[in-house]
Design a protein around this motif. Structure first.
Motif, PDB file in Angstrom:
ATOM      1  N   TYR A   1       6.132  -5.676  -1.585  1.00 39.72           N
ATOM      2  CA  TYR A   1       5.880  -6.027  -0.191  1.00 39.72           C
ATOM      3  C   TYR A   1       7.146  -6.601   0.441  1.00 39.72           C
ATOM      4  O   TYR A   1       7.456  -6.301   1.598  1.00 39.72           O
TER       5      TYR A   1
ATOM      6  N   GLU B   1      10.269  -5.902  -0.367  1.00 35.84           N
ATOM      7  CA  GLU B   1      11.214  -4.803  -0.163  1.00 35.84           C
ATOM      8  C   GLU B   1      10.779  -3.922   1.014  1.00 35.84           C
ATOM      9  O   GLU B   1      11.602  -3.517   1.841  1.00 35.84           O
ATOM     10  N   THR B   2       9.501  -3.620   1.092  1.00 35.00           N
ATOM     11  CA  THR B   2       9.013  -2.782   2.187  1.00 35.00           C
ATOM     12  C   THR B   2       9.216  -3.483   3.525  1.00 35.00           C
ATOM     13  O   THR B   2       9.658  -2.859   4.500  1.00 35.00           O
TER      14      THR B   2
ATOM     15  N   ARG C   1      12.812  -3.202   4.520  1.00 35.06           N
ATOM     16  CA  ARG C   1      13.129  -1.839   4.970  1.00 35.06           C
ATOM     17  C   ARG C   1      12.534  -1.550   6.346  1.00 35.06           C
ATOM     18  O   ARG C   1      13.165  -0.876   7.168  1.00 35.06           O
TER      19      ARG C   1
ATOM     20  N   LEU D   1      12.528   3.735   7.276  1.00 35.91           N
ATOM     21  CA  LEU D   1      11.100   3.531   7.480  1.00 35.91           C
ATOM     22  C   LEU D   1      10.899   2.809   8.798  1.00 35.91           C
ATOM     23  O   LEU D   1      11.691   1.950   9.170  1.00 35.91           O
TER      24      LEU D   1
ATOM     25  N   HIS E   1       2.932   2.703   9.617  1.00 32.70           N
ATOM     26  CA  HIS E   1       4.245   2.935   8.999  1.00 32.70           C
ATOM     27  C   HIS E   1       4.503   4.436   9.030  1.00 32.70           C
ATOM     28  O   HIS E   1       3.620   5.221   8.677  1.00 32.70           O
TER      29      HIS E   1
END
Length: 150
Positions: free
Chosen positions: A39, A41-42, A45, A52, A68
């Motif tokens: 979570y 890292e996402t 990004r 993304l 997303h």
């Protein structure tokens, strides 16, 4: 008075906790486990906005839905947009939030010159499919996942 206006916009740093709650709800629905650092890292990004992209839906200033998406090249036409994740918190469902998120991603796709916008869902996700059948066309494709090591 309750604010029923849906505000769709970019995810903001202050959305982190609410975003994670929604993202975890999405992953739980699809019975997918993501480690805590996944979570982190996402989120990093998504905020960088380079590969993304994410948008949020707000009702009364509260983040109640997320989308997303990403753009990718295709062989036979212009780039495509893949709406990878779409989730609306239970209390905000049925209020047009998911449709508004899809329309925002469609706007981004048109602005990018994408040839198509597409997404997948579980075959038995009847509530989502009821909306999707109104805003898009089911083309009969079935997705398969090949298990890679790792």
């Amino acid at each position: 008075m309750i604010d029923n206006v849906i505000d769709i916009g970019p995810l903001r740093p202050e959305d982190r906790a609410a975003w994670e709650a929604l993202a975890r709800g999405y992953k739980a629905f699809y019975e997918t486990t993501v480690p805590d650092d996944g979570y982190d890292e996402t989120w990093r990004r998504l905020l960088s906005g380079t590969e993304l992209h994410g948008v949020g839906a707000r009702l009364g200033g509260e983040l109640v839905g997320i989308a997303h998406y990403l753009f990718h090249v295709t062989f036979w036409s212009a780039d495509s947009c893949y709406l990878q994740d779409l989730f609306v918190g239970e209390a905000a469902r049925g209020k047009g939030v998911a449709r508004a998120l899809i329309e925002r991603v469609a706007d981004a796709s048109r602005a990018r010159g994408a040839a198509r916008l597409y997404w997948t869902t579980k075959q038995d996700n009847a509530p989502a499919r009821a909306l999707y059948d109104k805003v898009a066309r089911f083309n009969g494709f079935v997705r398969y996942d090949y298990q890679l090591p790792g």
